[in-house]
Design a protein around this motif. Structure first.
Motif, PDB file in Angstrom:
ATOM      1  N   MET A 378      44.042 -91.342 -47.981  1.00 42.47           N
ATOM      2  CA  MET A 378      43.596 -91.367 -49.109  1.00 42.47           C
ATOM      3  C   MET A 378      42.967 -89.401 -48.816  1.00 42.47           C
ATOM      4  N   LEU A 379      42.274 -89.622 -47.096  1.00 43.85           N
ATOM      5  CA  LEU A 379      41.571 -88.524 -46.543  1.00 43.85           C
ATOM      6  C   LEU A 379      42.762 -87.241 -46.690  1.00 43.85           C
ATOM      7  N   LEU A 380      44.670 -87.586 -46.367  1.00 47.89           N
ATOM      8  CA  LEU A 380      45.271 -86.761 -45.793  1.00 47.89           C
ATOM      9  C   LEU A 380      45.570 -85.918 -47.116  1.00 47.89           C
ATOM     10  N   CYS A 381      46.185 -87.607 -48.194  1.00 46.27           N
ATOM     11  CA  CYS A 381      47.050 -86.768 -49.024  1.00 46.27           C
ATOM     12  C   CYS A 381      45.861 -85.922 -50.205  1.00 46.27           C
ATOM     13  N   ALA A 382      44.508 -86.422 -49.752  1.00 53.90           N
ATOM     14  CA  ALA A 382      43.294 -85.595 -50.840  1.00 53.90           C
ATOM     15  C   ALA A 382      43.128 -84.109 -50.537  1.00 53.90           C
ATOM     16  N   THR A 383      42.942 -83.501 -48.791  1.00 52.28           N
ATOM     17  CA  THR A 383      42.980 -82.810 -48.196  1.00 52.28           C
ATOM     18  C   THR A 383      44.844 -81.631 -48.465  1.00 52.28           C
ATOM     19  N   ALA A 384      45.923 -82.414 -48.508  1.00 55.51           N
ATOM     20  CA  ALA A 384      47.163 -81.417 -49.054  1.00 55.51           C
ATOM     21  C   ALA A 384      46.719 -81.139 -50.478  1.00 55.51           C
ATOM     22  N   LEU A 385      46.247 -81.941 -50.915  1.00 53.35           N
ATOM     23  CA  LEU A 385      46.890 -81.762 -52.438  1.00 53.35           C
ATOM     24  C   LEU A 385      45.619 -79.986 -52.489  1.00 53.35           C
ATOM     25  N   THR A 386      44.417 -80.064 -51.542  1.00 55.44           N
ATOM     26  CA  THR A 386      43.810 -78.714 -51.796  1.00 55.44           C
ATOM     27  C   THR A 386      43.874 -78.199 -51.580  1.00 55.44           C
ATOM     28  N   LEU A 387      44.511 -78.075 -50.127  1.00 53.24           N
ATOM     29  CA  LEU A 387      45.421 -77.004 -49.715  1.00 53.24           C
ATOM     30  C   LEU A 387      46.403 -76.412 -49.767  1.00 53.24           C
ATOM     31  N   ARG A 388      47.508 -76.903 -50.768  1.00 51.73           N
ATOM     32  CA  ARG A 388      48.735 -76.955 -52.260  1.00 51.73           C
ATOM     33  C   ARG A 388      47.873 -75.805 -52.779  1.00 51.73           C
TER      34      ARG A 388
END
Length: 394
Positions: A378-388
Protein backbone atom coordinates in the motif's frame (compact mmCIF):
# COMPACT_ATOMS: atom_id res chain seq x y z
CA UNK A 1 84.36 -46.89 0.87
CA UNK A 2 84.28 -43.11 1.11
CA UNK A 3 87.51 -42.88 -0.85
CA UNK A 4 86.18 -45.25 -3.50
CA UNK A 5 82.99 -43.16 -3.81
CA UNK A 6 85.05 -39.99 -4.19
CA UNK A 7 87.17 -41.58 -6.93
CA UNK A 8 84.09 -42.83 -8.79
CA UNK A 9 82.51 -39.36 -8.71
CA UNK A 10 85.75 -37.73 -9.80
CA UNK A 11 85.94 -39.97 -12.89
CA UNK A 12 82.52 -38.61 -14.01
CA UNK A 13 83.44 -34.94 -13.64
CA UNK A 14 84.91 -34.75 -17.12
CA UNK A 15 81.50 -35.74 -18.54
CA UNK A 16 79.66 -32.67 -17.23
CA UNK A 17 78.98 -31.09 -20.64
CA UNK A 18 77.80 -34.40 -22.12
CA UNK A 19 75.57 -35.05 -19.13
CA UNK A 20 74.08 -31.55 -19.41
CA UNK A 21 73.21 -32.20 -23.07
CA UNK A 22 71.68 -35.55 -22.14
CA UNK A 23 69.70 -33.82 -19.42
CA UNK A 24 68.34 -31.35 -21.99
CA UNK A 25 67.33 -34.20 -24.32
CA UNK A 26 65.52 -36.08 -21.55
CA UNK A 27 63.85 -32.92 -20.38
CA UNK A 28 62.69 -32.22 -23.92
CA UNK A 29 61.10 -35.68 -24.07
CA UNK A 30 59.55 -35.56 -20.59
CA UNK A 31 58.24 -31.98 -20.46
CA UNK A 32 55.80 -31.15 -23.31
CA UNK A 33 56.20 -27.37 -23.10
CA UNK A 34 59.99 -27.40 -22.81
CA UNK A 35 60.56 -26.74 -26.52
CA UNK A 36 58.28 -23.67 -26.35
CA UNK A 37 60.46 -21.89 -23.79
CA UNK A 38 62.50 -18.90 -25.04
CA UNK A 39 65.80 -20.00 -26.54
CA UNK A 40 67.92 -17.92 -24.15
CA UNK A 41 66.14 -19.50 -21.17
CA UNK A 42 66.35 -23.05 -22.55
CA UNK A 43 69.80 -23.05 -24.14
CA UNK A 44 71.66 -20.61 -21.88
CA UNK A 45 70.16 -20.24 -18.41
CA UNK A 46 68.78 -23.76 -17.93
CA UNK A 47 71.83 -25.35 -19.56
CA UNK A 48 74.20 -23.36 -17.34
CA UNK A 49 72.19 -24.29 -14.24
CA UNK A 50 72.27 -27.96 -15.28
CA UNK A 51 76.07 -27.91 -15.65
CA UNK A 52 76.40 -26.18 -12.29
CA UNK A 53 74.11 -28.69 -10.55
CA UNK A 54 75.86 -31.74 -12.03
CA UNK A 55 79.33 -30.39 -11.27
CA UNK A 56 78.33 -29.39 -7.74
CA UNK A 57 77.06 -32.86 -6.88
CA UNK A 58 80.09 -34.63 -8.32
CA UNK A 59 82.44 -32.34 -6.41
CA UNK A 60 80.45 -32.82 -3.20
CA UNK A 61 80.63 -36.60 -3.71
CA UNK A 62 84.38 -36.26 -4.28
CA UNK A 63 84.71 -34.62 -0.87
CA UNK A 64 84.36 -30.87 -1.51
CA UNK A 65 82.36 -29.35 1.40
CA UNK A 66 79.09 -27.55 0.56
CA UNK A 67 77.20 -24.77 2.36
CA UNK A 68 74.02 -22.71 1.91
CA UNK A 69 75.79 -20.36 -0.47
CA UNK A 70 75.99 -23.23 -2.97
CA UNK A 71 72.20 -23.09 -3.24
CA UNK A 72 72.10 -19.43 -4.23
CA UNK A 73 71.93 -20.04 -7.99
CA UNK A 74 69.12 -22.56 -7.55
CA UNK A 75 67.14 -20.10 -5.43
CA UNK A 76 67.68 -17.29 -7.93
CA UNK A 77 66.57 -19.44 -10.84
CA UNK A 78 63.52 -20.64 -8.91
CA UNK A 79 62.44 -17.05 -8.19
CA UNK A 80 63.02 -16.17 -11.84
CA UNK A 81 60.93 -19.11 -13.07
CA UNK A 82 58.14 -18.16 -10.66
CA UNK A 83 58.10 -14.63 -12.08
CA UNK A 84 58.08 -16.03 -15.63
CA UNK A 85 55.12 -18.26 -14.83
CA UNK A 86 56.86 -21.62 -15.25
CA UNK A 87 54.88 -24.17 -13.19
CA UNK A 88 56.59 -25.45 -10.05
CA UNK A 89 55.96 -29.06 -11.15
CA UNK A 90 57.86 -28.42 -14.39
CA UNK A 91 60.74 -26.86 -12.49
CA UNK A 92 61.03 -29.72 -10.00
CA UNK A 93 60.80 -32.30 -12.77
CA UNK A 94 64.01 -30.92 -14.30
CA UNK A 95 65.91 -31.54 -11.05
CA UNK A 96 64.69 -35.13 -10.81
CA UNK A 97 65.62 -35.73 -14.44
CA UNK A 98 69.05 -34.33 -13.61
CA UNK A 99 69.36 -36.78 -10.71
CA UNK A 100 68.53 -39.66 -13.08
CA UNK A 101 71.18 -38.51 -15.56
CA UNK A 102 73.84 -38.34 -12.85
CA UNK A 103 72.85 -41.74 -11.45
CA UNK A 104 73.00 -43.37 -14.89
CA UNK A 105 76.50 -41.92 -15.38
CA UNK A 106 77.67 -43.23 -12.00
CA UNK A 107 76.27 -46.69 -12.69
CA UNK A 108 77.92 -46.80 -16.12
CA UNK A 109 81.27 -45.71 -14.67
CA UNK A 110 81.24 -48.01 -11.62
CA UNK A 111 83.45 -51.11 -11.62
CA UNK A 112 82.28 -54.40 -10.12
CA UNK A 113 84.31 -53.80 -6.94
CA UNK A 114 82.67 -50.35 -6.43
CA UNK A 115 79.10 -51.45 -5.69
CA UNK A 116 79.33 -50.41 -2.04
CA UNK A 117 80.70 -47.03 -3.12
CA UNK A 118 77.83 -46.72 -5.61
CA UNK A 119 75.32 -47.34 -2.82
CA UNK A 120 76.97 -44.60 -0.74
CA UNK A 121 76.69 -42.20 -3.70
CA UNK A 122 72.99 -43.10 -4.05
CA UNK A 123 72.41 -42.02 -0.46
CA UNK A 124 74.40 -38.81 -1.03
CA UNK A 125 72.41 -38.11 -4.17
CA UNK A 126 69.08 -38.55 -2.41
CA UNK A 127 70.18 -36.14 0.30
CA UNK A 128 71.58 -33.66 -2.20
CA UNK A 129 68.51 -33.75 -4.42
CA UNK A 130 66.23 -33.24 -1.43
CA UNK A 131 68.36 -30.31 -0.27
CA UNK A 132 68.13 -28.62 -3.67
CA UNK A 133 64.41 -29.36 -4.16
CA UNK A 134 63.56 -27.89 -0.74
CA UNK A 135 65.56 -24.73 -1.50
CA UNK A 136 64.00 -24.39 -4.97
CA UNK A 137 60.46 -24.92 -3.66
CA UNK A 138 60.89 -22.40 -0.85
CA UNK A 139 62.30 -19.75 -3.20
CA UNK A 140 59.63 -20.38 -5.83
CA UNK A 141 56.77 -20.19 -3.33
CA UNK A 142 58.18 -17.06 -1.70
CA UNK A 143 58.38 -15.33 -5.07
CA UNK A 144 54.88 -16.46 -6.06
CA UNK A 145 53.53 -15.20 -2.74
CA UNK A 146 55.22 -11.85 -3.30
CA UNK A 147 53.84 -11.66 -6.85
CA UNK A 148 50.37 -12.59 -5.60
CA UNK A 149 50.50 -9.90 -2.93
CA UNK A 150 51.66 -7.37 -5.51
CA UNK A 151 48.91 -8.31 -7.94
CA UNK A 152 46.28 -8.34 -5.19
CA UNK A 153 47.30 -4.83 -4.21
CA UNK A 154 47.19 -3.82 -7.88
CA UNK A 155 43.64 -5.22 -8.11
CA UNK A 156 42.71 -3.13 -5.09
CA UNK A 157 44.32 -0.05 -6.65
CA UNK A 158 42.31 -0.55 -9.85
CA UNK A 159 39.09 -1.06 -7.86
CA UNK A 160 39.86 1.95 -5.68
CA UNK A 161 40.41 4.14 -8.76
CA UNK A 162 37.20 3.02 -10.48
CA UNK A 163 35.17 3.53 -7.31
CA UNK A 164 36.62 7.01 -6.95
CA UNK A 165 35.95 7.88 -10.60
CA UNK A 166 39.67 8.07 -11.40
CA UNK A 167 41.71 6.68 -14.30
CA UNK A 168 42.72 3.05 -13.76
CA UNK A 169 44.07 2.13 -17.20
CA UNK A 170 47.80 2.43 -16.49
CA UNK A 171 47.79 0.22 -13.40
CA UNK A 172 45.45 -2.27 -15.05
CA UNK A 173 47.66 -2.51 -18.15
CA UNK A 174 50.84 -2.95 -16.10
CA UNK A 175 49.44 -5.98 -14.28
CA UNK A 176 47.34 -7.41 -17.08
CA UNK A 177 44.03 -6.68 -15.35
CA UNK A 178 41.25 -6.40 -17.96
CA UNK A 179 38.91 -3.43 -17.67
CA UNK A 180 35.23 -3.71 -18.63
CA UNK A 181 33.16 -1.08 -20.41
CA UNK A 182 30.61 -1.17 -17.55
CA UNK A 183 30.28 -2.98 -14.25
CA UNK A 184 27.95 -4.84 -11.96
CA UNK A 185 28.85 -3.38 -8.58
CA UNK A 186 28.24 -5.44 -5.45
CA UNK A 187 28.49 -4.24 -1.87
CA UNK A 188 28.95 -7.23 0.46
CA UNK A 189 27.99 -7.15 4.12
CA UNK A 190 28.81 -10.07 6.38
CA UNK A 191 25.57 -9.83 8.31
CA UNK A 192 25.60 -9.83 12.10
CA UNK A 193 28.93 -11.61 12.43
CA UNK A 194 29.95 -12.27 16.05
CA UNK A 195 32.58 -10.01 17.66
CA UNK A 196 35.31 -12.66 17.28
CA UNK A 197 34.42 -13.61 13.69
CA UNK A 198 37.67 -12.36 12.13
CA UNK A 199 38.91 -15.78 11.02
CA UNK A 200 35.42 -16.91 9.99
CA UNK A 201 34.90 -13.75 7.93
CA UNK A 202 38.25 -14.22 6.18
CA UNK A 203 37.29 -17.79 5.32
CA UNK A 204 33.98 -16.58 3.90
CA UNK A 205 35.73 -13.93 1.80
CA UNK A 206 38.25 -16.47 0.53
CA UNK A 207 35.41 -18.72 -0.63
CA UNK A 208 33.69 -15.74 -2.26
CA UNK A 209 36.85 -14.70 -4.10
CA UNK A 210 37.45 -18.22 -5.40
CA UNK A 211 33.82 -18.58 -6.46
CA UNK A 212 33.67 -15.22 -8.25
CA UNK A 213 36.79 -16.06 -10.24
CA UNK A 214 34.89 -19.05 -11.60
CA UNK A 215 31.81 -17.00 -12.51
CA UNK A 216 33.41 -13.95 -14.11
CA UNK A 217 36.24 -13.48 -16.58
CA UNK A 218 39.53 -13.06 -14.79
CA UNK A 219 40.04 -11.72 -11.30
CA UNK A 220 37.08 -9.94 -9.65
CA UNK A 221 37.99 -6.43 -8.48
CA UNK A 222 37.53 -6.51 -4.72
CA UNK A 223 38.16 -3.71 -2.23
CA UNK A 224 37.34 -4.03 1.47
CA UNK A 225 36.28 -1.08 3.61
CA UNK A 226 34.96 -0.58 7.14
CA UNK A 227 31.45 -1.74 6.17
CA UNK A 228 32.23 -4.74 3.99
CA UNK A 229 33.68 -5.42 0.55
CA UNK A 230 33.12 -3.72 -2.81
CA UNK A 231 33.14 -6.11 -5.78
CA UNK A 232 33.27 -4.99 -9.41
CA UNK A 233 32.45 -7.49 -12.15
CA UNK A 234 31.90 -6.96 -15.90
CA UNK A 235 28.34 -5.79 -16.54
CA UNK A 236 27.32 -9.01 -18.27
CA UNK A 237 27.73 -10.81 -14.93
CA UNK A 238 24.32 -9.31 -14.08
CA UNK A 239 22.83 -11.90 -16.45
CA UNK A 240 23.97 -14.54 -13.95
CA UNK A 241 22.67 -12.80 -10.84
CA UNK A 242 20.75 -15.86 -9.54
CA UNK A 243 23.95 -17.90 -9.79
CA UNK A 244 25.89 -15.16 -8.04
CA UNK A 245 23.31 -15.11 -5.26
CA UNK A 246 23.61 -18.87 -4.75
CA UNK A 247 27.39 -18.55 -4.66
CA UNK A 248 27.42 -15.71 -2.14
CA UNK A 249 24.78 -17.22 0.13
CA UNK A 250 26.52 -20.59 -0.06
CA UNK A 251 29.87 -19.03 0.87
CA UNK A 252 28.40 -17.61 4.05
CA UNK A 253 27.67 -19.51 7.23
CA UNK A 254 25.00 -19.42 9.89
CA UNK A 255 27.29 -17.25 12.00
CA UNK A 256 28.45 -15.08 9.08
CA UNK A 257 25.66 -14.80 6.49
CA UNK A 258 26.25 -12.63 3.43
CA UNK A 259 24.00 -9.77 2.30
CA UNK A 260 24.85 -7.96 -0.93
CA UNK A 261 23.54 -4.82 -2.59
CA UNK A 262 23.81 -4.81 -6.39
CA UNK A 263 23.72 -1.93 -8.88
CA UNK A 264 24.70 -1.63 -12.52
CA UNK A 265 26.79 1.11 -14.06
CA UNK A 266 26.24 2.32 -17.62
CA UNK A 267 29.96 2.86 -18.14
CA UNK A 268 33.03 3.44 -16.00
CA UNK A 269 32.31 7.09 -15.19
CA UNK A 270 29.22 6.23 -13.13
CA UNK A 271 30.81 3.36 -11.17
CA UNK A 272 30.98 5.62 -8.07
CA UNK A 273 27.22 6.27 -8.31
CA UNK A 274 26.50 2.56 -8.74
CA UNK A 275 28.72 1.81 -5.77
CA UNK A 276 26.90 4.29 -3.55
CA UNK A 277 23.58 2.82 -4.62
CA UNK A 278 24.76 -0.75 -3.96
CA UNK A 279 26.06 0.24 -0.53
CA UNK A 280 22.78 1.93 0.36
CA UNK A 281 20.78 -1.08 -0.80
CA UNK A 282 22.97 -3.44 1.25
CA UNK A 283 22.65 -1.20 4.30
CA UNK A 284 18.85 -1.14 3.99
CA UNK A 285 18.64 -4.92 3.53
CA UNK A 286 20.84 -5.43 6.57
CA UNK A 287 19.06 -2.88 8.74
CA UNK A 288 15.60 -4.25 7.92
CA UNK A 289 16.52 -7.80 8.86
CA UNK A 290 16.31 -9.35 5.41
CA UNK A 291 17.85 -12.81 5.00
CA UNK A 292 21.15 -13.52 3.26
CA UNK A 293 20.95 -12.80 -0.44
CA UNK A 294 21.59 -10.30 -3.25
CA UNK A 295 19.28 -7.28 -3.40
CA UNK A 296 18.73 -4.77 -6.18
CA UNK A 297 16.93 -1.44 -6.03
CA UNK A 298 13.56 -2.97 -6.84
CA UNK A 299 13.82 -5.30 -3.85
CA UNK A 300 14.07 -2.44 -1.35
CA UNK A 301 12.55 0.34 -3.40
CA UNK A 302 10.17 1.86 -0.87
CA UNK A 303 12.68 1.76 1.99
CA UNK A 304 15.32 3.18 -0.34
CA UNK A 305 13.09 6.06 -1.39
CA UNK A 306 11.78 6.87 2.07
CA UNK A 307 15.23 6.85 3.68
CA UNK A 308 16.59 9.35 1.17
CA UNK A 309 14.72 9.97 -2.09
CA UNK A 310 17.65 11.15 -4.16
CA UNK A 311 17.87 9.03 -7.30
CA UNK A 312 14.83 6.78 -6.76
CA UNK A 313 11.80 9.01 -7.48
CA UNK A 314 11.46 8.08 -11.15
CA UNK A 315 12.01 4.39 -10.35
CA UNK A 316 9.27 4.44 -7.70
CA UNK A 317 6.89 6.20 -10.10
CA UNK A 318 7.70 3.63 -12.78
CA UNK A 319 6.57 0.80 -10.49
CA UNK A 320 3.00 1.37 -11.70
CA UNK A 321 3.84 1.46 -15.42
CA UNK A 322 2.54 -2.11 -15.93
CA UNK A 323 -0.92 -0.71 -15.11
CA UNK A 324 -0.87 1.90 -17.88
CA UNK A 325 -2.34 -0.60 -20.30
CA UNK A 326 -5.16 -1.36 -17.85
CA UNK A 327 -6.98 1.87 -16.93
CA UNK A 328 -9.55 -0.01 -14.88
CA UNK A 329 -6.79 -1.31 -12.62
CA UNK A 330 -5.36 2.16 -12.03
CA UNK A 331 -8.85 3.44 -11.31
CA UNK A 332 -9.42 0.57 -8.87
CA UNK A 333 -6.11 1.23 -7.12
CA UNK A 334 -6.92 4.91 -6.63
CA UNK A 335 -10.40 4.10 -5.36
CA UNK A 336 -9.04 1.42 -3.04
CA UNK A 337 -6.53 3.83 -1.48
CA UNK A 338 -9.08 6.64 -1.31
CA UNK A 339 -11.46 4.25 0.43
CA UNK A 340 -8.89 3.41 3.16
CA UNK A 341 -8.38 -0.07 1.71
CA UNK A 342 -12.05 -1.01 2.25
CA UNK A 343 -13.08 -3.36 -0.59
CA UNK A 344 -16.83 -2.73 -0.13
CA UNK A 345 -16.40 1.03 -0.16
CA UNK A 346 -14.19 0.66 -3.23
CA UNK A 347 -16.80 -1.51 -4.95
CA UNK A 348 -19.51 1.04 -4.23
CA UNK A 349 -17.39 3.89 -5.59
CA UNK A 350 -16.73 1.95 -8.80
CA UNK A 351 -20.25 0.45 -9.02
CA UNK A 352 -18.84 -3.09 -9.26
CA UNK A 353 -19.12 -6.21 -7.13
CA UNK A 354 -16.62 -6.56 -4.21
CA UNK A 355 -15.34 -9.77 -5.84
CA UNK A 356 -14.41 -7.72 -8.89
CA UNK A 357 -12.36 -5.44 -6.64
CA UNK A 358 -10.60 -8.50 -5.19
CA UNK A 359 -9.79 -9.85 -8.65
CA UNK A 360 -8.44 -6.49 -9.82
CA UNK A 361 -6.30 -6.08 -6.69
CA UNK A 362 -4.83 -9.55 -7.24
CA UNK A 363 -3.99 -8.60 -10.87
CA UNK A 364 -2.37 -5.38 -9.65
CA UNK A 365 -0.23 -7.37 -7.22
CA UNK A 366 0.93 -9.69 -10.01
CA UNK A 367 1.73 -6.88 -12.46
CA UNK A 368 3.40 -4.49 -10.02
CA UNK A 369 5.11 -7.02 -7.78
CA UNK A 370 3.66 -5.34 -4.68
CA UNK A 371 0.30 -6.19 -3.15
CA UNK A 372 -1.70 -3.04 -2.30
CA UNK A 373 -3.63 -5.08 0.31
CA UNK A 374 -0.45 -5.28 2.46
CA UNK A 375 1.05 -2.42 4.43
CA UNK A 376 4.29 -2.29 2.43
CA UNK A 377 2.50 -2.69 -0.90
CA UNK A 378 0.00 0.00 0.00
CA UNK A 379 2.80 2.42 0.91
CA UNK A 380 4.63 1.73 -2.34
CA UNK A 381 1.54 2.11 -4.51
CA UNK A 382 0.44 5.30 -2.74
CA UNK A 383 3.92 6.81 -3.05
CA UNK A 384 4.11 5.81 -6.73
CA UNK A 385 0.74 7.38 -7.49
CA UNK A 386 1.80 10.63 -5.85
CA UNK A 387 5.11 10.71 -7.71
CA UNK A 388 3.43 9.96 -11.03
CA UNK A 389 1.36 13.08 -10.51
CA UNK A 390 4.61 15.02 -9.97
CA UNK A 391 6.34 13.59 -13.04
CA UNK A 392 8.46 11.17 -10.98
CA UNK A 393 10.02 13.89 -8.84
CA UNK A 394 10.72 13.11 -5.19
Amino acid sequence: MRQAAAELAARCEGQVNRLARELAERRFAAIPDYADLPADMRDVEIAATARYAIRQFLRMAAGTPVDQDDLRLFRERAAQRAEEGVPLATLLTTYHIGAEVIWDALVAEARPDEMDALLMLARLQLRGTNRVVVAVTEAYQAERAALLDERREAVRDVARALLAGEAAGATAARYGIPLADAYLVLDLRLKDGPPNAGVAERRVLRRIRAGLEGVGEGTPLMLPDEHGVHVLMPAHAAERLPELERLLVGAGTEAVPVIAGAARSQGTADVPDASRQAARIAGIAQATGRPAGVYELGDVLLDYHLTGPGDSGRVVAAALEPLDAHPELLETLRAFLDGDMDRRRTAAALAVHPNTVDNRLARIARLVGADPRTTRGMLLCATALTLRGRGGRA
